[in-house]
Each structure stands twice: as structure tokens, then as C-alpha cells.
Scaffold this motif. Structure first.
Motif, PDB file in Angstrom:
ATOM      1  N   VAL A 279      -4.498  23.326 -29.862  1.00 16.09           N
ATOM      2  CA  VAL A 279      -6.238  23.467 -29.234  1.00 16.09           C
ATOM      3  C   VAL A 279      -7.155  23.960 -30.309  1.00 16.09           C
ATOM      4  O   VAL A 279      -6.740  24.859 -31.361  1.00 16.09           O
ATOM      5  N   LYS A 280      -7.861  22.915 -30.660  1.00 14.64           N
ATOM      6  CA  LYS A 280      -9.666  23.635 -32.204  1.00 14.64           C
ATOM      7  C   LYS A 280     -10.505  24.427 -31.971  1.00 14.64           C
ATOM      8  O   LYS A 280     -11.451  23.637 -31.091  1.00 14.64           O
ATOM      9  N   ASN A 281     -10.287  25.213 -31.867  1.00 12.80           N
ATOM     10  CA  ASN A 281     -11.832  26.047 -32.388  1.00 12.80           C
ATOM     11  C   ASN A 281     -12.300  25.535 -30.875  1.00 12.80           C
ATOM     12  O   ASN A 281     -13.777  25.390 -30.778  1.00 12.80           O
ATOM     13  N   VAL A 282     -11.791  26.057 -29.954  1.00 11.85           N
ATOM     14  CA  VAL A 282     -12.252  26.152 -28.530  1.00 11.85           C
ATOM     15  C   VAL A 282     -13.228  27.177 -28.480  1.00 11.85           C
ATOM     16  O   VAL A 282     -13.264  27.912 -28.640  1.00 11.85           O
ATOM     17  N   ASP A 283     -14.688  27.441 -27.740  1.00 15.94           N
ATOM     18  CA  ASP A 283     -15.833  28.116 -27.522  1.00 15.94           C
ATOM     19  C   ASP A 283     -16.449  27.718 -26.161  1.00 15.94           C
ATOM     20  O   ASP A 283     -16.307  26.534 -25.868  1.00 15.94           O
ATOM     21  N   LEU A 284     -15.772  28.787 -25.390  1.00 20.21           N
ATOM     22  CA  LEU A 284     -16.851  28.838 -24.071  1.00 20.21           C
ATOM     23  C   LEU A 284     -17.303  30.040 -23.298  1.00 20.21           C
ATOM     24  O   LEU A 284     -16.406  30.738 -24.129  1.00 20.21           O
ATOM     25  N   HIS A 285     -17.420  29.907 -21.882  1.00 25.54           N
ATOM     26  CA  HIS A 285     -18.182  31.364 -21.507  1.00 25.54           C
ATOM     27  C   HIS A 285     -18.056  31.298 -19.988  1.00 25.54           C
ATOM     28  O   HIS A 285     -18.179  29.615 -19.027  1.00 25.54           O
ATOM     29  N   ILE A 286     -17.652  32.164 -19.055  1.00 21.68           N
ATOM     30  CA  ILE A 286     -17.677  32.006 -17.363  1.00 21.68           C
ATOM     31  C   ILE A 286     -19.422  32.796 -17.412  1.00 21.68           C
ATOM     32  O   ILE A 286     -18.869  34.364 -18.011  1.00 21.68           O
ATOM     33  N   ARG A 287     -19.411  31.914 -16.217  1.00 22.51           N
ATOM     34  CA  ARG A 287     -20.303  33.768 -15.703  1.00 22.51           C
ATOM     35  C   ARG A 287     -19.864  33.403 -14.098  1.00 22.51           C
ATOM     36  O   ARG A 287     -18.950  33.358 -13.567  1.00 22.51           O
ATOM     37  N   ARG A 288     -20.574  35.371 -14.189  1.00 26.93           N
ATOM     38  CA  ARG A 288     -20.148  35.606 -13.182  1.00 26.93           C
ATOM     39  C   ARG A 288     -20.357  35.272 -11.786  1.00 26.93           C
ATOM     40  O   ARG A 288     -21.356  34.574 -11.583  1.00 26.93           O
ATOM     41  N   GLY A 289     -18.950  34.917 -10.505  1.00 23.72           N
ATOM     42  CA  GLY A 289     -19.403  34.066 -10.100  1.00 23.72           C
ATOM     43  C   GLY A 289     -19.475  32.540  -9.813  1.00 23.72           C
ATOM     44  O   GLY A 289     -19.843  31.676  -8.805  1.00 23.72           O
ATOM     45  N   GLU A 290     -19.362  31.899 -11.434  1.00 19.55           N
ATOM     46  CA  GLU A 290     -18.824  30.556 -11.514  1.00 19.55           C
ATOM     47  C   GLU A 290     -18.029  30.470 -10.968  1.00 19.55           C
ATOM     48  O   GLU A 290     -17.209  30.792 -11.950  1.00 19.55           O
ATOM     49  N   ILE A 291     -17.483  28.953 -10.941  1.00 21.37           N
ATOM     50  CA  ILE A 291     -16.610  28.402 -10.961  1.00 21.37           C
ATOM     51  C   ILE A 291     -16.555  27.220 -12.020  1.00 21.37           C
ATOM     52  O   ILE A 291     -17.542  26.188 -12.130  1.00 21.37           O
ATOM     53  N   ALA A 484      -9.916  19.798 -28.548  1.00 24.72           N
ATOM     54  CA  ALA A 484     -10.618  20.523 -28.470  1.00 24.72           C
ATOM     55  C   ALA A 484     -11.881  20.111 -27.583  1.00 24.72           C
ATOM     56  O   ALA A 484     -11.816  19.368 -26.730  1.00 24.72           O
ATOM     57  N   ILE A 485     -13.085  21.172 -27.085  1.00 28.74           N
ATOM     58  CA  ILE A 485     -14.008  20.544 -26.465  1.00 28.74           C
ATOM     59  C   ILE A 485     -15.036  19.204 -26.645  1.00 28.74           C
ATOM     60  O   ILE A 485     -15.831  19.755 -27.528  1.00 28.74           O
ATOM     61  N   VAL A 486     -15.976  18.598 -25.562  1.00 31.15           N
ATOM     62  CA  VAL A 486     -16.505  17.554 -26.013  1.00 31.15           C
ATOM     63  C   VAL A 486     -17.401  17.261 -24.848  1.00 31.15           C
ATOM     64  O   VAL A 486     -18.358  16.777 -26.146  1.00 31.15           O
ATOM     65  N   ALA A 487     -17.509  18.267 -24.103  1.00 28.06           N
ATOM     66  CA  ALA A 487     -19.054  17.828 -23.793  1.00 28.06           C
ATOM     67  C   ALA A 487     -18.555  18.916 -22.798  1.00 28.06           C
ATOM     68  O   ALA A 487     -17.742  19.406 -22.321  1.00 28.06           O
ATOM     69  N   GLU A 488     -19.813  19.409 -22.208  1.00 26.00           N
ATOM     70  CA  GLU A 488     -19.823  20.030 -21.341  1.00 26.00           C
ATOM     71  C   GLU A 488     -21.447  19.557 -20.177  1.00 26.00           C
ATOM     72  O   GLU A 488     -22.296  19.275 -20.825  1.00 26.00           O
ATOM     73  N   LEU A 489     -20.913  19.633 -18.918  1.00 21.49           N
ATOM     74  CA  LEU A 489     -21.535  19.326 -18.149  1.00 21.49           C
ATOM     75  C   LEU A 489     -21.591  19.800 -16.798  1.00 21.49           C
ATOM     76  O   LEU A 489     -21.131  20.566 -16.588  1.00 21.49           O
ATOM     77  N   ASP A 490     -23.202  20.043 -16.157  1.00 22.02           N
ATOM     78  CA  ASP A 490     -23.438  20.918 -15.116  1.00 22.02           C
ATOM     79  C   ASP A 490     -23.445  20.213 -14.193  1.00 22.02           C
ATOM     80  O   ASP A 490     -22.937  18.888 -14.051  1.00 22.02           O
ATOM     81  N   ALA A 491     -23.113  20.941 -13.208  1.00 16.50           N
ATOM     82  CA  ALA A 491     -22.859  20.308 -12.203  1.00 16.50           C
ATOM     83  C   ALA A 491     -23.176  19.210 -10.922  1.00 16.50           C
ATOM     84  O   ALA A 491     -22.650  17.612 -11.317  1.00 16.50           O
ATOM     85  N   ALA A 492     -24.936  19.367 -11.711  1.00 15.35           N
ATOM     86  CA  ALA A 492     -25.697  18.068 -11.120  1.00 15.35           C
ATOM     87  C   ALA A 492     -25.446  16.724 -11.966  1.00 15.35           C
ATOM     88  O   ALA A 492     -25.654  16.081 -11.693  1.00 15.35           O
TER      89      ALA A 492
END
Lengths: 509, 398
Positions: A279-291, A484-492
Motif C-alpha cells: 500500500v503506497k502513500n494512500v490519501d483519501l477522505h469520506i464525507r458524511r452520507g457519502e458512498i 496507490a490511488i491513481v485517480a479520483e472520479l466523481d460519479a457524474a
């Protein structure tokens, strides 16, 4: 084209249940015949009747194979005639080599002495046929699940297979390996080998199947011919569940609040090889009520990330910071992680999620016994009330909460696991492959439960290998590759193409 | 889709006696076999088995096996085994003898110290099993050899005794009669009646609670029958004991321990966690259970109980011998398995283990009365163990 196999009017009863009721199936020579149905529809039972696990006489009906009626007394009889079944749970001996496994029970021997050079030569040939580039003396434990599946198929080929039966062969494979396997089936078809494919993955079935038999509640519902017209997935689902499923994913109005959970610079190393960073330097966050979803191929390090986060249950030299509501929390042991409001529902229910021989009630309260106890003494009545409450809310189908977890279907087992974690009252739920091996109807229910969690203001982190599921459920998707996390995409903006693109692009770097 | 409501699905159904007994056959089957075995020996020994003197002996002879079976049950439920308990019995007995006879330590200090030593031995073995993941079979096999050897070394190969009278009372003493009955011990009858009242009070209360919360309960008739039978058996037993010398001290210790361990396994969080640990260690661990510490504690507990058994056994013989405790581990393990525990862990009951111990005890005793030699006794006991466990495996498959 004539039929290699005809099963006519098969009826099989177990004490109290009719598992198969007048089932008919006809497999033509050289076709790929898909067998679909919800869990418990009778697919596996039917295949056990065919392969002789349930011997002639224990069922009624007729099996006609290669133009003759057959009365198999055991697996050996059916195998001799070229009917080979590969089960969902692989039957390989991990600490034996590929070659030894292929010829297990069928050793190339003279007077009990094994001719190793013949074995290796033959193994190489078989491995080439299935497209597996491994040395015959490699131990099976050292190769991945996808390759193990190929070894199983090579083993089937070594027995001069005419009818190959695959029970959920791609359940634990990533897309690349699944594709390879399906292509192999198409190759076999070209060589005249017939196969029966049992799968929940309808996209795969539409891809390779020539005809589809749908089972529901132990009876044949219909047989669809894919050569005459294209059969849509929705059409198959309609047959399986007996109704149209307007939408495979329940609708939800996302009410997303502030960030409640942050992981910063999370790293973990392989438990045995201290220099391999999984696992390589993962950064992530979750907001309230979010999947939030994590997409990726098998082996991308998603489960390893989640388990290392959950009380360092995976790896060594785990480092990084976790914040809940902005405050740094200690997740060094499972107990602390649970105490700090994190729950992790594992991808492997039977091995890591449930105590199978204990009842539903005891499984539900296991992670939060204090919640039903006073001074270390369990309050039976309160425990029962809690269990009954979850059983009703989650619609766990069982005769009561005293039923052992081992006797539940996959979907209901998963509901028990989810109940267990909900009862621990977490803020953040990490769900690892929450619908693996679960039928379409139960999946919908699990999705509804997950949506309910998000609506209740929890944060959900969902790991899944099925991209449509992530796209259908998540508000935001992280793509993970090689740890590693390589992308972050919004549902849309997310789509299967974009996810695959992110994976491929990162792999090339 | 299932549209029945939750209430509809778990309405307590009025089951018939027969159905209920069938469904709970595993719970009652063992007790039934014990009663059948006792009846058999009662008949073939012309009533000797249940004579007060013999009944007292039966208790005294089996107390240490029963006590160790309580600890062994937890070890086996947790998915392990302890082969060293026989050697610990010998070692602790020897230590007690040396302390009291040779070093002049008083019995109370000796008892406390010996229990602590038992716990330490359990801890030493549990450490390797729990934290180093060395298979318990290996660790305790090593322990068995080590403590057998240490017993020999400690006693210098000699028997050491006799013990102070206070210490002997641990095994050979009886509860005094406070009511001053002539040749009849009213204390025994009083305690028997009191425990019956307590038992009935608790089971009525728990049944009322179950009925109130609509839990499936045994049919009322069966419930009354079961409690009445239990009451009659306990009071009859105490009456018989009263006509001899009353209740042995060790019986009281044993009864208290059985009640305690039954409570711990059935009703407490730690008991539940031990079952979960044995049922699926990985799932237990991922549910926040400290599996290593729990495993460690089951071995410490086993050590303390083996120490207690060592003291009781030494007190009974009134001497410590290097051969004390030899082969006890086999009787204890057999008792637990006869009582329905699973060799793979996660399954087993305190009541089962106790009944299992008495099945073995009654057979030993009955066959000795009949004059069957130790040779064929072992053969028969071995076959009974195999038969009991095979039957259990067969029942479970159904």
C-alpha cells in the motif's frame, strides 16, 4: 447439430425440500451452454446429479449422454465418459506442484512408480493449451487464483474432456483473467468441446453463451437461444427473478455533508517480504452520507489497504494517519478501530466474517458484546431482541435467529455480517466486495441497506471488482492500482472506460 | 420475496414432547446414557454402585478428573489441547508435599502457592501456544515430559508424606453436621434441598422470562418433568450421602466450580468469546476479540485447575508419589470428548464434560466392583470413547 447431453424430467428431493422439480436441459455438441439462476435455484444440485455425486436412483428422471441413457454411480463414472466438473471452490492441493495436481489420482505411473519426465512433458503441453506460462514444478500455493483456475482446466483437459462444467469460474478473477478464461472456452468450442457455464456475471454469459437455460426455484423456466437473437442482460434477469428489475441499483438522493474521515499517507508492507510495499502513500477522505468506491483490478492492494487500516490486520510497518471528525484516532488494533467507530466487512465472509457453526444471534452481537452485557454477563433477552430486530430490519431469511450461519445462503450470510457491524454502531463502514457470490435479488437488498447507511449519515467506503456496481452505487470513486490511488472520479464523470484508462495509464508509467 | 413479518416468523410454536426431545437429543442424550450406564451397573453389582459408601468413593475418585475437565473443556473449545495436565498434577502434588513435609510451610500458604505455580505453568505453556503459534499438542507434549521429569527430580524418586490433618481434609473431610443428627447428616440434606430450591427458582425465572419474550421454550410438561427429576435425583443423592458421613468437602468445591464454569461459558462475554475463537479464530480476531490473550488465559486457567487437582489427589493419597497423575490427561480429554466437544474447537458444554467424566468414573468404579481386570477395563473404556464420539459425529451429520 445433435445433443451431447439431455437431462429429462430430473427431480431430486432432500428431506423436506424439493431441490429440483422436473428439470429439463439439452446441451448441443460443441456449444457453450450457460446455466443461470439465483442462489438456491438448483444449479449446483443439477450438476451434482449430472456428475454422479448424487448417484442414479437418488433422483428421478433420465440422463442421456452421447445418445445413451447413463446411470452414473459416482464421479468416476461420469469422468470416464469425459464429463468434468470444476467447482467454485478449487480442489487443488496448495503444497503440491502444478504437475502433481494435474495428475492427482491419475498419476502417470507404471506399477505405482511415477514417470516424472512423462508427467512434466505432458504438463507443459497442457499448460500451453490453457495459455499458462508457469513451470510444471511450481507449487500451486505460489500462483494466483486466476492461474489456479487454469490449472484446474488443464487438469480437466488431461482427462480427455468432452463436456466441461464450470461452476462460477470467474467469481474470484479480475477482468483480465476472466477474459482470458472466456476466450479459452471459445477456443475449446472451436475444438468441439461442449461446456456448461454457471455464472452470476451476466455480461460474461452474453459474451460467450450459445444458449442459456434459466432455473428458478428448482424448475426450468426457459431456454434462450443466443444464436437466433441477442439476449440482453435484462432479459436474463427477468427470467431469473420472475419479474423485470426496473433498476439494478436502488435510487437515492445523496445528502452529502462535511468531511468526517480522512486517511493520510497510508503505507503498508508485505507481511513476509519487508521490502515489498503493498500500500503506497494512500490519501483519501469520506464525507458524511457519502458512498465512496475503490475500483481496481485484483491484486491492486485494495483489500490490503482496508485490512491494514482496520487494526493493522494486514502487513507490517504500517504507517499513516487517520482522522475522524478532524481528530486523529488510533486504529492500531481491531478493538481500537471498532471502538473509534470503524467497521470492516470482509470480502471473504466464510473465512473472516462469520463463525459458521454459531447461530445468527451470536454472530450479530460478536463485535459488540458489551452492547448486550452488563458487567461481563450477557443479557440473553436483550441479545435476542437485538438479533430479532436486525433479522427483521435486514430481512434475513431464516426460520429464527437460532439458525446456524452455515445454513444460510450467501446473501443472508452477508446480511448477518452487515448486522454485526451495524450493531457496533460505526461512523465509517468499509465494505469489501459486499455482493460477491450473491444473487441478483439479494444484491438489490444489500444495495438498499448500503444506501440506508449513507442516508443515516454514515460514511461508506465500498471496494468492488464489479465496475457497474461501483458506478451504480457510489458518489465518488477512487481508482487504485499497484497499491496507490491513481485517480479520483466523481460519479457524474465516472465510467468503466475512464476507470480502465486510469489503471492502464498508471501501469505503463 | 418473503413478505411475512418478523412476528409471524418467530412465534413460539407449541412443540410436542417427542419433537422437542428429538430436536435437543444432543443435550439430553449424554445424560440419558449416564443414567442407563448407572442403572446397568446398579443391577449387575446387586445395588453396590449406589450404596452410600460407594457413592462417596465415586465422588472422591472422580473429583480431580471433573475439575480438570472444566479447564480442558475451555482449552478444547478454544481449539487446543493440553496433554500436560497429568504431569502438572504430579508436580504440584510433589511440590505441596515438599513444602509441607520437608520445608514446614503451613497448609494454607502451600495451597495458595501451589495454585499459583499451576497458573504459572499454564502461563508458560500458553505463552508459546498463544503468542508464538506453536501447536498446543507440541507445547504440552513437551510440558508433559518436562514436568514428569521435574516431579521425579523434586521428590528424589521417593514418596513424600504424610500431610498435616488440615490438608488431608481437602479430600477426606466431610461437611460437619451442624444439626447434630444421630447417624444422619442433616446438613447434607439441607444443602441438597437448598440447591434444588435455588435451581428451580432460577429455571422458573428464566422460563418466565422466555415466555414473556416469546422465545421458543420446552413444552411445559417436559419442563416440569425435567425439574422434578433433577430435584428427586439431587435430594435422593444427598439423602444417601447423609446416611453415611455427609457431603465430602471436595464435592462442595466441585459443585461450586461446575456452577461457576457453566455460568462463565453460557452467560459471560469471555465465555462467548472463547467459543467464537474456537469456531473461527480469524473472524473472531476481525471482530475485535483479543484472540492471543484469550488463548493464553485458557491455558493459565487450565494450569490453576490442574494445580488444584494435584492438591486434591495428593491429599487423597496422603502422600505424593513420582507416579501421581500418570495418564490423567487421557481420562480428562476423553471425558470432554465423550461430553460432546468437537476436536476442531468451538463446540462443547460444561455439563457435557462433567457427564462425560462421570460416565468414565462410573464405568471404572462399576467394573472394579465386578472384578474386571485393569486390562479389559482399558479396552472397554477405549471402545466407549470411540462409540460415544462416533455417535455424536453421526448425529451431527444428520
Amino acid at each position: 447439430m445433435n445433443a451431447i447431453l439431455e437431462m429429462r424430467g430430473i427431480t431430486k428431493t432432500f428431506p423436506g425440500v424439493k431441490a429440483l422439480d422436473n428439470v429439463n436441459i439439452t446441451v448441443k455438441t460443441g456449444e457453450i451452454h450457460a446455466l443461470v439462476g439465483e442462489n438456491g435455484a438448483g444449479k449446483s444440485t443439477l450438476m451434482k446429479v449430472l456428475s454422479g455425486v448424487y448417484p442414479h436412483g437418488s433422483y428421478s428422471g433420465q440422463i442421456v449422454y452421447e445418445g445413451q441413457e447413463r446411470r452414473f454411480k459416482g464421479i468416476a463414472d461420469s469422468e470416464e465418459l469425459g464429463i468434468i466438473i470444476i467447482h467454485q471452490e478449487l480442489a487443488l492441493v496448495p503444497l503440491l506442484s502444478i504437475a502433481e495436481n494435474i495428475f492427482l489420482g491419475n498419476e502417470q505411473a507404471k506399477f505405482g512408480v511415477i514417470d516424472w519426465s512423462a508427467v512434466f512433458a505432458r504438463t507443459k503441453e497442457l499448460l500451453r493449451m490453457v495459455g499458462l506460462n508457469e513451470a510444471p514444478d511450481t507449487l500451486v500455493t505460489n500462483i494466483g487464483v486466476g492461474k489456479q483456475q487454469l490449472v484446474e482446466i488443464a487438469k480437466a483437459l488431461s482427462k480427455r474432456v468432452k463436456l466441461l462444467i464450470l461452476d462460477e469460474p470467474t467469481a474470484s478473477l479480475n477482468e483480465k483473467d476472466s477474459d482470458a478464461l472466456l476466450n479459452l472456452l471459445l477456443q475449446f468450442k472451436a475444438q468441439g468441446i461442449s461446456s456448461i457455464l454457471i455464472s452470476h456475471k451476466l455480461n460474461e454469459i452474453s459474451k460467450v453463451a450459445d444458449s442459456i437455460t434459466v432455473l428458478r426455484d428448482g424448475s426450468t423456466v426457459e431456454t434462450l437461444d443466443c444464436r437466433a437473437e441477442t439476449i440482453s442482460e435484462d432479459r436474463i434477469i427477468r427470467g431469473m427473478v420472475g419479474r423485470t428489475m426496473a433498476d439494478r441499483y436502488p435510487k437515492r438522493e445523496a445528502k452529502i455533508g462535511e468531511t468526517i474521515f480522512q486517511v493520510e499517507n497510508w503505507s503498508a508492507y508485505h507481511p513476509l517480504h519487508a521490502n515489498v510495499q503493498v500500500v503506497k502513500n494512500v490519501d483519501l477522505h469520506i464525507r458524511r452520507g457519502e458512498i465512496v468506491g475503490i475500483a481496481g483490478l485484483m491484486g491492486a492492494g485494495r483489500t490490503e489497504f482496508a485490512m491494514s487500516l482496520f487494526g493493522r490486520s494486514y502487513g507490517q510497518n504500517v504507517s499513516g494517519r487517520v482522522r475522524l471528525h478532524g481528530r486523529e484516532i488510533d486504529v492500531g488494533t481491531v478493538e481500537k478501530a471498532v471502538g473509534n467507530g470503524i467497521a470492516y466487512a470482509t470480502e471473504d465472509r466464510k473465512t473472516y466474517g462469520l463463525v459458521l457453526e454459531e447461530d445468527i444471534r451470536k454472530n450479530i452481537t460478536l463485535a459488540n458484546l458489551e452492547g448486550v452485557a452488563k458487567n461481563f454477563v450477557i443479557d440473553d433477552i436483550r441479545e435476542l431482541a437485538v438479533a430479532n430486530d436486525y433479522r427483521a430490519r435486514m430481512r434475513i431469511r431464516s426460520s429464527n435467529v437460532f439458525q446456524e450461519a452455515v445454513n444460510l445462503s450467501g446473501g443472508n450470510q452477508q446480511k448477518v455480517v452487515l448486522s454485526k457491524w451495524l450493531f457496533s454502531d460505526p461512523e465509517i463502514l468499509i465494505l469489501d466486495e459486499p455482493t460477491r457470490g450473491i444473487d441478483v435479488g439479494a444484491k438489490y437488498e444489500i444495495y438498499t441497506i448500503i444506501n440506508g447507511l449513507a442516508d443515516a449519515g454514515k460514511g461508506v467506503l465500498m471496494i468492488s471488482s464489479e465496475m457497474p456496481e461501483l458506478l451504480g452505487m457510489c458518489d465518488r470513486i477512487y481508482v487504485m492500482n499497484e497499491g496507490a490511488i491513481v485517480a479520483e472520479l466523481d460519479a457524474a464523470e465516472a465510467s468503466q472506460e475512464k476507470i480502465m484508462h486510469a489503471i492502464v495509464k498508471s501501469g505503463r508509467r | 420475496m418473503d413478505t411475512r413479518t418478523a412476528e409471524e416468523l418467530h412465534v413460539p410454536q407449541q412443540t410436542s414432547w417427542l419433537d422437542f426431545v428429538k430436536a435437543h437429543f444432543r443435550d439430553y442424550g449424554m445424560l440419558l446414557s449416564l443414567l442407563v450406564i448407572m442403572l446397568f451397573f446398579q443391577v449387575v453389582t446387586d445395588g453396590t454402585l449406589l450404596r452410600p459408601l460407594n457413592l462417596t468413593n465415586l465422588v472422591l475418585q472422580n473429583s480431580y478428573i471433573v475439575i480438570m475437565a472444566l479447564g480442558m473443556l475451555l482449552v478444547i473449545v478454544a481449539g487446543h489441547i493440553d496433554l500436560s495436565v497429568g504431569s502438572i498434577v504430579g508436580f504440584v502434588g510433589g511440590l505441596a508435599a515438599m513444602m509441607m513435609v520437608k520445608w514446614g510451610v503451613d497448609p494454607v500458604t502451600t495451597t495458595v502457592a501451589c495454585l499459583a505455580v499451576g497458573g504459572l505453568i499454564g502461563a508458560a505453556q500458553g505463552y508459546w501456544v498463544a503468542y508464538f503459534k506453536v501447536p498446543s499438542f507440541i507445547v504440552t507434549l513437551a510440558g508433559m515430559l518436562v514436568f514428569k521429569g521435574l516431579t521425579l527430580a523434586l521428590l528424589g524418586g521417593m514418596s513424600v508424606g504424610p500431610f498435616p490433618v488440615v490438608f488431608q481434609r481437602l479430600s477426606s473431610g466431610f461437611l460437619p453436621d451442624v444439626f447434630g443428627g444421630q447417624g444422619f447428616n442433616y446438613t447434607a440434606l439441607f444443602l441438597g434441598t437448598a440447591s434444588v430450591v435455588a435451581l428451580i427458582y432460577f429455571s422458573v425465572r428464566s422460563r418466565a422470562n422466555q415466555v414473556k419474550h416469546k422465545v421458543e421454550t420446552a413444552p411445559l410438561g417436559l419442563f416440569v418433568f425435567k425439574n422434578a427429576l433433577l430435584a428427586v435425583l439431587v435430594i435422593a443423592f444427598c439423602y444417601l450421602m447423609a446416611t453415611y458421613r455427609g457431603l465430602p468437602n471436595v464435592l462442595v468445591i466441585m459443585a461450586v466450580l461446575i456452577a461457576l464454569y457453566a455460568f462463565v461459558t453460557n452467560r459471560t462475554t469471555i465465555g462467548r468469546r472463547i467459543y467464537a475463537l474456537g469456531g473461527n479464530e480469524k473472524a473472531a480476531k476481525l471482530s475485535g476479540i483479543k484472540t492471543e490473550r484469550l488463548t493464553f488465559l485458557t491455558f493459565v486457567n487450565m494450569g490453576v485447575l490442574a494445580g488444584l487437582a494435584g492438591l486434591i489427589f495428593a491429599a487423597r493419597l496422603n502422600t505424593a508419589t513420582p507416579k501421581a497423575g500418570l495418564g490423567f490427561e487421557l481420562d480428562v480429554i476423553a471425558a470432554v470428548f465423550i461430553g460432546g466437544a468437537s476436536a476442531t474447537g468451538g463446540v462443547g458444554k460444561v455439563t457435557g464434560a462433567v457427564i462425560g467424566a462421570f460416565v468414565m468414573g462410573v464405568m471404572n468404579n462399576g467394573m472394579s466392583i465386578l472384578g474386571i481386570g485393569i486390562d479389559y477395563q482399558q479396552v472397554i473404556k477405549g471402545l466407549v470413547l470411540l462409540a460415544a464420539v462416533s455417535l455424536d459425529v453421526y448425529n451431527r451429520k444428520k
